[in-house]
Design a protein around this motif. Structure first.
Motif, PDB file in Angstrom:
ATOM      1  N   ILE A  14       5.863  -6.327  48.540  1.00 40.77           N
ATOM      2  CA  ILE A  14       6.994  -7.251  48.459  1.00 40.77           C
ATOM      3  C   ILE A  14       8.096  -6.672  47.579  1.00 40.77           C
ATOM      4  O   ILE A  14       9.273  -6.686  47.951  1.00 40.77           O
ATOM      5  CB  ILE A  14       6.524  -8.625  47.926  1.00 40.77           C
ATOM      6  CG1 ILE A  14       5.630  -9.299  48.974  1.00 40.77           C
ATOM      7  CG2 ILE A  14       7.718  -9.504  47.569  1.00 40.77           C
ATOM      8  CD1 ILE A  14       4.869 -10.501  48.449  1.00 40.77           C
ATOM      9  N   LYS A  17       9.892  -3.846  49.317  1.00 39.18           N
ATOM     10  CA  LYS A  17      10.753  -4.330  50.398  1.00 39.18           C
ATOM     11  C   LYS A  17      12.011  -5.006  49.851  1.00 39.18           C
ATOM     12  O   LYS A  17      13.113  -4.773  50.337  1.00 39.18           O
ATOM     13  CB  LYS A  17       9.980  -5.303  51.278  1.00 39.18           C
ATOM     14  CG  LYS A  17      10.766  -5.814  52.457  1.00 39.18           C
ATOM     15  CD  LYS A  17       9.924  -6.739  53.315  1.00 39.18           C
ATOM     16  CE  LYS A  17      10.729  -7.261  54.488  1.00 39.18           C
ATOM     17  NZ  LYS A  17       9.951  -8.175  55.319  1.00 39.18           N
ATOM     18  N   LEU A  18      11.844  -5.840  48.826  1.00 31.47           N
ATOM     19  CA  LEU A  18      12.975  -6.624  48.316  1.00 31.47           C
ATOM     20  C   LEU A  18      13.849  -5.872  47.311  1.00 31.47           C
ATOM     21  O   LEU A  18      15.055  -6.052  47.292  1.00 31.47           O
ATOM     22  CB  LEU A  18      12.469  -7.920  47.667  1.00 31.47           C
ATOM     23  CG  LEU A  18      11.797  -8.917  48.595  1.00 31.47           C
ATOM     24  CD1 LEU A  18      11.293 -10.114  47.795  1.00 31.47           C
ATOM     25  CD2 LEU A  18      12.745  -9.366  49.703  1.00 31.47           C
ATOM     26  N   LYS A  19      13.222  -5.056  46.471  1.00 26.18           N
ATOM     27  CA  LYS A  19      13.962  -4.426  45.369  1.00 26.18           C
ATOM     28  C   LYS A  19      14.078  -2.905  45.484  1.00 26.18           C
ATOM     29  O   LYS A  19      14.898  -2.304  44.818  1.00 26.18           O
ATOM     30  CB  LYS A  19      13.284  -4.753  44.031  1.00 26.18           C
ATOM     31  CG  LYS A  19      13.230  -6.217  43.698  1.00 26.18           C
ATOM     32  CD  LYS A  19      14.570  -6.695  43.221  1.00 26.18           C
ATOM     33  CE  LYS A  19      14.469  -8.096  42.665  1.00 26.18           C
ATOM     34  NZ  LYS A  19      15.610  -8.451  41.872  1.00 26.18           N
ATOM     35  N   TYR A  26       8.892  -2.983  41.250  1.00 31.75           N
ATOM     36  CA  TYR A  26       7.956  -2.170  42.031  1.00 31.75           C
ATOM     37  C   TYR A  26       7.126  -1.268  41.124  1.00 31.75           C
ATOM     38  O   TYR A  26       5.915  -1.161  41.292  1.00 31.75           O
ATOM     39  CB  TYR A  26       8.692  -1.331  43.082  1.00 31.75           C
ATOM     40  CG  TYR A  26       7.745  -0.464  43.883  1.00 31.75           C
ATOM     41  CD1 TYR A  26       6.865  -1.041  44.791  1.00 31.75           C
ATOM     42  CD2 TYR A  26       7.709   0.916  43.717  1.00 31.75           C
ATOM     43  CE1 TYR A  26       5.966  -0.260  45.521  1.00 31.75           C
ATOM     44  CE2 TYR A  26       6.831   1.698  44.453  1.00 31.75           C
ATOM     45  CZ  TYR A  26       5.961   1.111  45.346  1.00 31.75           C
ATOM     46  OH  TYR A  26       5.078   1.878  46.056  1.00 31.75           O
TER      47      TYR A  26
END
Length: 109
Positions: A14, A17-19, A26
């Protein structure tokens, strides 16, 4: 701990993907996943994750930090457990030099 590992792997995906893979979120999830992988005796996965973490920190310019030195020291211990003495020595020496540079020679670590 196996359930925790699954959740940390999900957090990694997640956060990536987002950051992005160089984000603090991460990197934190990656380190947590490496630790918990080691805790459940999945040393191959843990070593891979620590290696990725070291590479990403180095890319971000964090190779001259105490945190980076700690990560490569952990990798050195993993290589020691595998009797990979040349790699162990290289990693331990690198960690020691970084710590000397960053923390000084009088530091407790």
């Amino acid at each position: 701990f196996k359930n925790a590992a699954i959740h940390f792997y999900e957090c990694m995906a997640i956060a990536k993907k987002l950051k992005g893979e160089k984000s603090a979120e991460y990197l934190e999830a990656l380190e947590s996943a490496a630790v918990v992988s080691s805790d459940i005796n999945d040393y191959t996965k843990s070593k891979t994750l620590y290696g990725e973490l070291a590479s990403l920190l180095k890319e971000k310019g964090g190779a001259e930090t105490a945190g980076y030195a700690t990560i490569i020291n952990v990798l050195g211990r993993m290589h020691l457990d595998e009797a990979d003495f040349p790699q162990t020595e290289r990693l331990f020496r690198e960690a020691m030099e970084i710590r000397k540079k960053v923390l000084g020679t009088a530091h407790a670590e």
